[in-house]
Design a protein around this motif. Structure first.
Motif, PDB file in Angstrom:
ATOM      1  N   TYR A   5      10.952   0.296 -13.666  1.00  0.00           N
ATOM      2  CA  TYR A   5      10.457   1.249 -14.884  1.00  0.00           C
ATOM      3  C   TYR A   5      11.565   2.136 -15.297  1.00  0.00           C
ATOM      4  CZ  TYR A   5       5.879   0.368 -13.209  1.00  0.00           C
ATOM      5  OH  TYR A   5       4.886  -0.435 -12.816  1.00  0.00           O
ATOM      6  N   VAL A  24       6.757   4.760 -24.327  1.00  0.00           N
ATOM      7  CA  VAL A  24       6.371   3.604 -24.850  1.00  0.00           C
ATOM      8  C   VAL A  24       7.024   3.377 -26.206  1.00  0.00           C
ATOM      9  CG1 VAL A  24       4.915   2.924 -22.973  1.00  0.00           C
ATOM     10  CG2 VAL A  24       4.118   3.968 -25.343  1.00  0.00           C
ATOM     11  N   ARG A  29       9.878   1.071 -20.470  1.00  0.00           N
ATOM     12  CA  ARG A  29       8.705   0.572 -19.381  1.00  0.00           C
ATOM     13  C   ARG A  29       8.403   1.761 -18.616  1.00  0.00           C
ATOM     14  NH1 ARG A  29       8.878  -4.519 -15.419  1.00  0.00           N
ATOM     15  NH2 ARG A  29       6.539  -4.405 -14.897  1.00  0.00           N
TER      16      ARG A  29
END
Length: 474
Positions: A5, A24, A29
């Motif tokens: 992420y 987002v 991510r």
């Protein structure tokens, strides 16, 4: 090793959800770790709803004094408050439900976990380790109870265990936060006998002195017993009554409610293991909202200050941009408005008069206008309150303080003006509707200009001479 992420956010709070949606939108991510259990806290929604309903009930009772529709007079009770608040919270929560967040592209993780440092920083949940460039802590805070002799044996309530329907009649609220003042007023309004014990030397030590004086007078006028600068030394139970020693006074009550400065809700996260420094009431962050571990950011009530959603969202916005891109954005609380749900509501932005004098000396002008000069305040019989604006002598606004009807809306105008360096003189060009609260800004601007005009002796003499000769020439 590749990363899973760009940002992992830990917390089941409004600011955590807001931060995830913000991230987002920036094409990051994101994983949002909600944990397994939801903490039952007395949120800003509870506070505002309780305040609103009790204010409405008080206004309705005032109307009945004129014998209007006497057959329909009702009195607010705790069941009505709880039912209304629960419904409001459910409706609002739908906007940040796991389904909505997942549909936006956020990985929702309904597991608890902890940080690990080796072989590299990560967040460990049940079946895997979440790897990310950076992490954001947004878990909110929980009540912290001081060590007081006899307290654990006698028992007490906190914001997490407070149930309005089960509250007895005689209450002592021990408070070090604005929430205690709000709760004392609201409980008093629904018929509880309330004693408010404040251990500090002032009920609101960070706020404007005039505002504190008015709120304190309002509390006492409403029948709330107020004890200031009274540290609690012991608690005892005698014949089914609870006794509390506050300063030199021994107080008897049915129940004690502790609303002290909260502590970060960080149990089980292993922050010590990843070198995140935590103090009793806050996680330490710099002006970019980085903790002492630069890969871990924090926002919201866990970093101290008032527990207000707009401040938490602002911090989340800064933290997300710094975590995803580069830590170049800094927090600046000066133009941010906030309010306290007292009755009437206290709202503030920028510096207090004391802070302004410390920073700018004699280069300030303070204008204060009372609510009783407003037509709307007279119509609604809500004349208690004032608006105070602190400016530099050139008109640049440094701070605003409003206590009164609709102050929580009006303060946003002042905040926008401060943020955009709009001078107070420009409010005189506004000419708001006569029966609106915003008319007070026009009045303050006019008063400010009158004060400046009276101080300008040269201009006064010039105008007087000019008009004298014009009359002579005619």
């Amino acid at each position: 090793m590749s990363l899973d992420y760009d940002l992992v956010i830990i917390g089941d709070t409004l600011e955590a959800s807001y931060a995830a949606l913000k991230a987002v939108k920036l094409k990051a991510r994101v994983a949002l770790v909600l944990g397994k259990t939801e903490t039952n806290t007395y949120t800003e929604i509870d506070r505002f709803t309780f305040n609103y309903l009790t204010c409405f009930d008080k206004n309705w009772q005032n109307l009945t004094q004129w014998e209007l529709n006497n057959d329909f007079v009702t009195h607010l009770n705790s069941y009505q408050i709880k039912t209304w608040t629960t419904q409001v919270k459910q409706d609002i929560k739908e906007y940040y439900s796991p389904a909505i967040l997942a549909a936006a592209g956020i990985d929702i993780i309904m597991e608890s976990g902890e940080f690990c440092r080796l072989p590299q920083l990560g967040f460990v949940i049940k079946n895997r380790t979440l790897r990310s460039r950076n992490y954001l802590l947004a878990m909110g805070s929980i009540s912290s109870i001081p060590k007081i002799q006899g307290l654990s044996e006698v028992g007490y309530l906190t914001l997490e265990t407070l149930d309005l329907e089960k509250l007895l009649n005689d209450l002592i609220i021990v408070s070090q936060t604005p929430i205690g003042i709000e709760l004392a007023q609201s409980l008093n309004q629904i018929g509880k006998k309330v004693t408010l014990v404040v251990e500090d030397s002032s009920i609101l030590p960070q706020e404007d002195a005039d505002a504190i004086q008015l709120i304190q007078a309002q509390l006492e006028a409403e029948g709330i017993k107020l004890l200031v600068n009274c540290p609690i030394s012991q608690v005892r139970k005698i014949e089914n009554k609870k006794w509390l020693q506050a300063g030199n006074e021994a107080l008897e009550t049915d129940e004690i409610i502790f609303i002290t400065k909260p502590s970060p809700n960080i149990q089980g996260l292993n922050l010590d293991g990843v070198k995140v420094q935590v103090q009793p009431h806050q996680i330490i962050v710099n002006d970019k909202l980085q903790t002492t571990n630069p890969q871990i950011y924090a926002c919201g009530s866990i970093i101290g200050g008032y527990s207000l959603s707009n401040l938490a969202k602002y911090e989340a916005n800064i933290a997300v941009k710094n975590a995803i891109f580069s830590p170049i954005f800094q927090v600046n609380y000066h133009p941010l408005p906030w309010h306290i749900f007292t009755q009437p509501i206290l709202s503030r932005v920028g510096l207090t008069e004391t802070q302004a004098r410390q920073s700018y000396g004699d280069d300030i002008i303070v204008i204060k206008q009372n609510y009783k000069t407003l037509a709307k305040a007279q119509i609604l019989d809500e004349t208690t309150g004032f608006c105070k604006i602190i400016t530099r002598r050139n008109g640049i606004m440094l701070g605003g303080h409003i206590i009164g009807n609709n102050s929580d809306e009006l303060i946003n105008i002042i905040a926008l003006a401060i943020k955009n360096n709009i001078k107070i003189q420009q409010f005189s060009q506004l000419f708001p509707s006569y029966t609106t609260i915003s008319e007070i800004l026009f009045q303050i601007s006019e008063n400010w200009q009158d004060k400046k005009f009276q101080e300008n002796k040269s201009l006064n003499n010039w105008l007087e001479t000019l008009l004298f000769w014009r009359r002579k020439w005619n």
